[in-house]
Enzyme design. Structure first.
Site, PDB file in Angstrom:
ATOM      1  N   THR A   4     -11.085  15.298  -1.575  1.00 58.22           N
ATOM      2  CA  THR A   4      -9.732  15.430  -1.016  1.00 58.22           C
ATOM      3  C   THR A   4      -9.205  16.839  -1.240  1.00 58.22           C
ATOM      4  OG1 THR A   4      -7.433  14.645  -1.096  1.00 58.22           O
ATOM      5  CG2 THR A   4      -8.733  14.365  -3.108  1.00 58.22           C
ATOM      6  N   HIS A  54      -3.343   4.560   2.255  1.00 55.95           N
ATOM      7  CA  HIS A  54      -2.910   4.993   3.590  1.00 55.95           C
ATOM      8  C   HIS A  54      -3.268   3.961   4.661  1.00 55.95           C
ATOM      9  CE1 HIS A  54      -2.752   9.499   2.214  1.00 55.95           C
ATOM     10  NE2 HIS A  54      -1.726   8.786   1.771  1.00 55.95           N
ATOM     11  N   CYS A 106       1.059  -6.814  21.334  1.00 56.71           N
ATOM     12  CA  CYS A 106       1.070  -7.876  20.324  1.00 56.71           C
ATOM     13  C   CYS A 106       0.830  -9.231  20.990  1.00 56.71           C
ATOM     14  CB  CYS A 106       2.439  -7.864  19.652  1.00 56.71           C
ATOM     15  SG  CYS A 106       2.716  -9.196  18.495  1.00 56.71           S
ATOM     16  N   GLN A 127      -7.599   7.305   0.004  1.00 58.30           N
ATOM     17  CA  GLN A 127      -6.702   7.719   1.086  1.00 58.30           C
ATOM     18  C   GLN A 127      -7.367   7.428   2.428  1.00 58.30           C
ATOM     19  OE1 GLN A 127      -4.866  11.860   0.084  1.00 58.30           O
ATOM     20  NE2 GLN A 127      -6.726  11.700  -1.121  1.00 58.30           N
ATOM     21  N   VAL A 150      -8.961   5.550   5.576  1.00 57.10           N
ATOM     22  CA  VAL A 150      -8.586   4.338   6.317  1.00 57.10           C
ATOM     23  C   VAL A 150      -9.812   3.720   6.985  1.00 57.10           C
ATOM     24  CG1 VAL A 150      -6.251   5.222   6.736  1.00 57.10           C
ATOM     25  CG2 VAL A 150      -8.033   5.645   8.446  1.00 57.10           C
ATOM     26  N   ASP A 151     -11.021   4.288   6.693  1.00 54.53           N
ATOM     27  CA  ASP A 151     -12.207   3.914   7.464  1.00 54.53           C
ATOM     28  C   ASP A 151     -12.904   2.639   7.013  1.00 54.53           C
ATOM     29  OD1 ASP A 151     -13.607   4.779   5.136  1.00 54.53           O
ATOM     30  OD2 ASP A 151     -13.886   6.788   5.943  1.00 54.53           O
ATOM     31  N   CYS A 181       4.366 -11.430  20.382  1.00 50.77           N
ATOM     32  CA  CYS A 181       5.621 -11.174  21.098  1.00 50.77           C
ATOM     33  C   CYS A 181       5.485 -10.202  22.274  1.00 50.77           C
ATOM     34  CB  CYS A 181       6.681 -10.651  20.120  1.00 50.77           C
ATOM     35  SG  CYS A 181       6.457  -8.915  19.705  1.00 50.77           S
ATOM     36  N   PRO A 195     -16.976  20.460  -2.688  1.00 53.97           N
ATOM     37  CA  PRO A 195     -17.693  21.738  -2.547  1.00 53.97           C
ATOM     38  C   PRO A 195     -16.775  22.950  -2.605  1.00 53.97           C
ATOM     39  CG  PRO A 195     -17.893  20.384  -0.535  1.00 53.97           C
ATOM     40  CD  PRO A 195     -17.083  19.601  -1.507  1.00 53.97           C
ATOM     41  N   GLU A 196     -15.473  22.721  -2.315  1.00 52.87           N
ATOM     42  CA  GLU A 196     -14.511  23.834  -2.319  1.00 52.87           C
ATOM     43  C   GLU A 196     -13.499  23.629  -3.444  1.00 52.87           C
ATOM     44  OE1 GLU A 196     -14.821  26.139  -0.001  1.00 52.87           O
ATOM     45  OE2 GLU A 196     -16.288  25.044   1.230  1.00 52.87           O
TER      46      GLU A 196
HETATM   47  C1  BJW Z   1     -16.039  17.236   0.702  1.00 50.79           C
HETATM   48  C2  BJW Z   1     -17.177  17.110   1.454  1.00 50.79           C
HETATM   49  C3  BJW Z   1     -18.241  16.436   0.851  1.00 50.79           C
HETATM   50  C4  BJW Z   1     -15.778  18.157   2.667  1.00 50.79           C
HETATM   51  N1  BJW Z   1     -18.092  15.955  -0.379  1.00 50.79           N
HETATM   52  N2  BJW Z   1     -15.925  16.759  -0.517  1.00 50.79           N
HETATM   53  C5  BJW Z   1       6.755  19.020   1.396  1.00 50.79           C
HETATM   54  C6  BJW Z   1       6.216  19.064   0.119  1.00 50.79           C
HETATM   55  C7  BJW Z   1       5.603  17.964  -0.461  1.00 50.79           C
HETATM   56  C8  BJW Z   1       5.486  16.774   0.242  1.00 50.79           C
HETATM   57  C9  BJW Z   1       6.024  16.720   1.516  1.00 50.79           C
HETATM   58  C10 BJW Z   1       6.636  17.807   2.077  1.00 50.79           C
HETATM   59  N3  BJW Z   1       7.042  17.479   3.331  1.00 50.79           N
HETATM   60  C11 BJW Z   1       6.670  16.187   3.567  1.00 50.79           C
HETATM   61  C12 BJW Z   1       6.063  15.714   2.469  1.00 50.79           C
HETATM   62  C13 BJW Z   1       5.510  14.369   2.278  1.00 50.79           C
HETATM   63  C14 BJW Z   1       4.170  14.203   2.979  1.00 50.79           C
HETATM   64  C15 BJW Z   1       3.201  15.272   2.483  1.00 50.79           C
HETATM   65  O1  BJW Z   1       2.557  15.137   1.468  1.00 50.79           O
HETATM   66  N4  BJW Z   1       3.058  16.369   3.217  1.00 50.79           N
HETATM   67  C16 BJW Z   1       2.253  17.524   2.765  1.00 50.79           C
HETATM   68  C17 BJW Z   1       1.058  17.714   3.699  1.00 50.79           C
HETATM   69  C18 BJW Z   1       3.140  18.727   2.749  1.00 50.79           C
HETATM   70  N5  BJW Z   1       3.716  12.875   2.583  1.00 50.79           N
HETATM   71  C19 BJW Z   1       4.109  11.787   3.234  1.00 50.79           C
HETATM   72  O2  BJW Z   1       4.820  11.832   4.199  1.00 50.79           O
HETATM   73  C20 BJW Z   1       3.647  10.479   2.654  1.00 50.79           C
HETATM   74  N6  BJW Z   1       4.746   9.606   2.485  1.00 50.79           N
HETATM   75  C21 BJW Z   1       5.690   9.861   1.607  1.00 50.79           C
HETATM   76  O3  BJW Z   1       5.715  10.845   0.905  1.00 50.79           O
HETATM   77  O4  BJW Z   1       6.638   8.858   1.527  1.00 50.79           O
HETATM   78  C22 BJW Z   1       7.883   9.165   0.953  1.00 50.79           C
HETATM   79  C23 BJW Z   1       8.697   9.679   2.070  1.00 50.79           C
HETATM   80  C24 BJW Z   1       9.380   8.799   2.832  1.00 50.79           C
HETATM   81  C25 BJW Z   1      10.155   9.279   3.878  1.00 50.79           C
HETATM   82  C26 BJW Z   1      10.206  10.631   4.115  1.00 50.79           C
HETATM   83  C27 BJW Z   1       9.470  11.523   3.336  1.00 50.79           C
HETATM   84  C28 BJW Z   1       8.700  11.045   2.311  1.00 50.79           C
HETATM   85  C29 BJW Z   1       2.689   9.781   3.604  1.00 50.79           C
HETATM   86  C30 BJW Z   1       1.420  10.508   3.736  1.00 50.79           C
HETATM   87  C31 BJW Z   1       0.515   9.806   4.756  1.00 50.79           C
HETATM   88  C32 BJW Z   1      -0.707  10.607   5.086  1.00 50.79           C
HETATM   89  N7  BJW Z   1      -1.333  10.062   6.225  1.00 50.79           N
HETATM   90  C33 BJW Z   1      -2.611  10.595   6.675  1.00 50.79           C
HETATM   91  C34 BJW Z   1      -3.027   9.872   7.968  1.00 50.79           C
HETATM   92  C35 BJW Z   1      -3.503   8.456   7.653  1.00 50.79           C
HETATM   93  C36 BJW Z   1      -3.881   7.715   8.862  1.00 50.79           C
HETATM   94  C37 BJW Z   1      -5.123   8.239   9.528  1.00 50.79           C
HETATM   95  O5  BJW Z   1      -6.186   8.462   8.898  1.00 50.79           O
HETATM   96  O6  BJW Z   1      -5.046   8.430  10.714  1.00 50.79           O
HETATM   97  O7  BJW Z   1      -3.594  10.416   5.662  1.00 50.79           O
HETATM   98  S1  BJW Z   1      -2.601  12.378   6.919  1.00 50.79           S
HETATM   99  C38 BJW Z   1      -4.228  12.645   6.323  1.00 50.79           C
HETATM  100  O8  BJW Z   1      -4.212  13.424   5.102  1.00 50.79           O
HETATM  101  C39 BJW Z   1      -4.748  11.254   5.931  1.00 50.79           C
HETATM  102  C40 BJW Z   1      -5.492  11.545   4.659  1.00 50.79           C
HETATM  103  O9  BJW Z   1      -5.628  10.350   3.909  1.00 50.79           O
HETATM  104  C41 BJW Z   1      -4.624  12.580   4.008  1.00 50.79           C
HETATM  105  C42 BJW Z   1      -5.330  13.382   2.956  1.00 50.79           C
HETATM  106  O10 BJW Z   1      -6.353  14.141   3.508  1.00 50.79           O
HETATM  107  P1  BJW Z   1      -7.693  14.338   2.696  1.00 50.79           P
HETATM  108  O11 BJW Z   1      -8.377  13.039   2.515  1.00 50.79           O
HETATM  109  O12 BJW Z   1      -7.426  15.109   1.474  1.00 50.79           O
HETATM  110  O13 BJW Z   1      -8.592  15.161   3.754  1.00 50.79           O
HETATM  111  P2  BJW Z   1      -8.660  16.754   4.008  1.00 50.79           P
HETATM  112  O14 BJW Z   1      -9.300  16.947   5.321  1.00 50.79           O
HETATM  113  O15 BJW Z   1      -7.367  17.411   3.762  1.00 50.79           O
HETATM  114  O16 BJW Z   1      -9.651  17.271   2.833  1.00 50.79           O
HETATM  115  C43 BJW Z   1     -11.024  16.978   2.824  1.00 50.79           C
HETATM  116  C44 BJW Z   1     -11.616  17.572   1.560  1.00 50.79           C
HETATM  117  O17 BJW Z   1     -12.965  17.151   1.472  1.00 50.79           O
HETATM  118  C45 BJW Z   1     -11.636  19.115   1.515  1.00 50.79           C
HETATM  119  O18 BJW Z   1     -11.135  19.537   0.260  1.00 50.79           O
HETATM  120  C46 BJW Z   1     -13.109  19.459   1.635  1.00 50.79           C
HETATM  121  O19 BJW Z   1     -13.479  20.623   0.882  1.00 50.79           O
HETATM  122  C47 BJW Z   1     -13.742  18.242   1.042  1.00 50.79           C
HETATM  123  N8  BJW Z   1     -15.096  17.951   1.497  1.00 50.79           N
HETATM  124  N9  BJW Z   1     -16.949  17.744   2.684  1.00 50.79           N
HETATM  125  C48 BJW Z   1     -16.892  16.157  -1.024  1.00 50.79           C
HETATM  126  N10 BJW Z   1     -19.405  16.279   1.525  1.00 50.79           N
HETATM  127 ZN    ZN Z   2       4.951  -8.676  17.986  1.00 51.30          ZN
END
Ligand code: BJW
Ligand code: ZN
Length: 241
Positions: free
Chosen positions: A188, A119, A147, A101, A103-104, A150, A214-215
């Protein structure tokens, strides 16, 4: 914990197919902030509220400021032992898929090859007018980058909330999870869909599923093995003899 590590390490070494899902926690030890939790704030904005098409329509300068800040930060960080261990694991397993997930781009930098960036990638930019997409390695792209085809407004080449994932990348991710004998979920919070559903897919198709975090997460109860520790400490242990 030690016994669980051994059990998981043995399953990985004996497996033909392994799938790994990573999240922001895997880059945390490189100094990259995660999204949620106490550190997940930027200038009093919730990062998850900036990662939306609505935020970009409302205030593209603010969103670009956020992404320029992250690009600058990422240009200065290095891979950590979690990235390196996953790259090494790939060479041990005949069919290894890393679904990230993040993007880095740090997994690729560490040497992982079979990566699915569901992502997107923060180093890509896409035109909001003509759709032209390209890589841009400059950390700071300025207030409102344009861009070169364009002149339209560029946006980061990432997937925001309420946007669809690339259907082909998602199909490949589900296929990898459903065929995996072992599924690892590392760093995650597993709250963002559809990424978070991959562990359940793998389990339904018979994989051993393991979490490294860790959590505890919302998915901890469905895990066969939960290793409570930092990815950069636990993942290298899975490769020790
Ligand atoms: C360690 C550690 C160490 C710390 N070692 N671990 C209601 C219910 C269900 C779903 C939805 C809903 N309403 C809307 C939705 C859909 C929505 C969604 O899921 N929302 C929920 C939050 C409710 N999803 C979407 O919209 C997705 N698209 C989709 O579903 O398409 C169909 C659709 C179309 C049209 C309309 C609706 C749906 C798209 C999701 C895109 C997510 N984008 C982001 C930003 C990316 C760009 C950027 O980086 O700028 O992606 S948001 C952000 O969250 C990013 C991450 O990839 C993503 C996940 O986060 P992640 O990686 O889990 O990070 P954290 O911070 O949450 O967790 C870190 C973890 O690490 C923690 O657990 C720590 O304990 C742990 N940790 N140190 C190991 N050393
Ligand atoms: Zn363009």
């Amino acid at each position: 914990m030690h016994e669980d590590i051994r059990r998981l390490a043995d399953r990985i070494k004996g497996a033909d197919r392994v799938c790994v899902l990573t999240g922001a926690g895997v880059s945390a030890e490189s100094g990259v902030p995660t999204f949620r939790g106490p550190q997940g704030m930027w200038k009093n904005h919730d990062p998850t509220e900036l990662a939306t098409p609505q935020a970009f329509s409302r205030d593209p300068k603010l969103v670009w400021e956020f992404y320029n800040w992250r690009r600058t930060l990422l240009s200065e960080v290095q891979c950590n032992p979690a990235h390196t261990a996953l790259a090494a694991m790939e060479s041990l397993v005949p069919h290894f898929t890393l679904v990230t997930q993040n993007v880095d781009g740090l997994h690729r930098k560490a040497g992982s090859a079979n990566i699915i960036e569901i992502h997107g990638n923060i180093w890509n930019v896409r035109c909001t007018s003509c759709g032209h997409e390209r890589q841009d390695p400059s950390p700071n792209l300025g207030e409102l980058p344009c861009c070169d085809v364009c002149g339209g407004l560029l946006r980061p080449g990432v997937v925001w909330f309420n946007e669809s994932l690339d259907p082909e990348l998602w199909r490949q991710s589900v296929e990898a999870a459903s065929r995996a004998e072992v599924m690892l979920v590392a760093g995650t919070s597993a709250v963002v869909q559809p990424a978070a559903s991959l562990a359940g897919v793998a389990k339904r198709f018979g994989a051993l599923v393991a979490e490294i975090n860790p959590e505890a997460t919302d998915q901890s109860d469905m895990m066969d093995i939960a290793l409570r520790g930092k990815a950069g400490e636990v993942l290298p242990k899975l490769l020790e003899d």
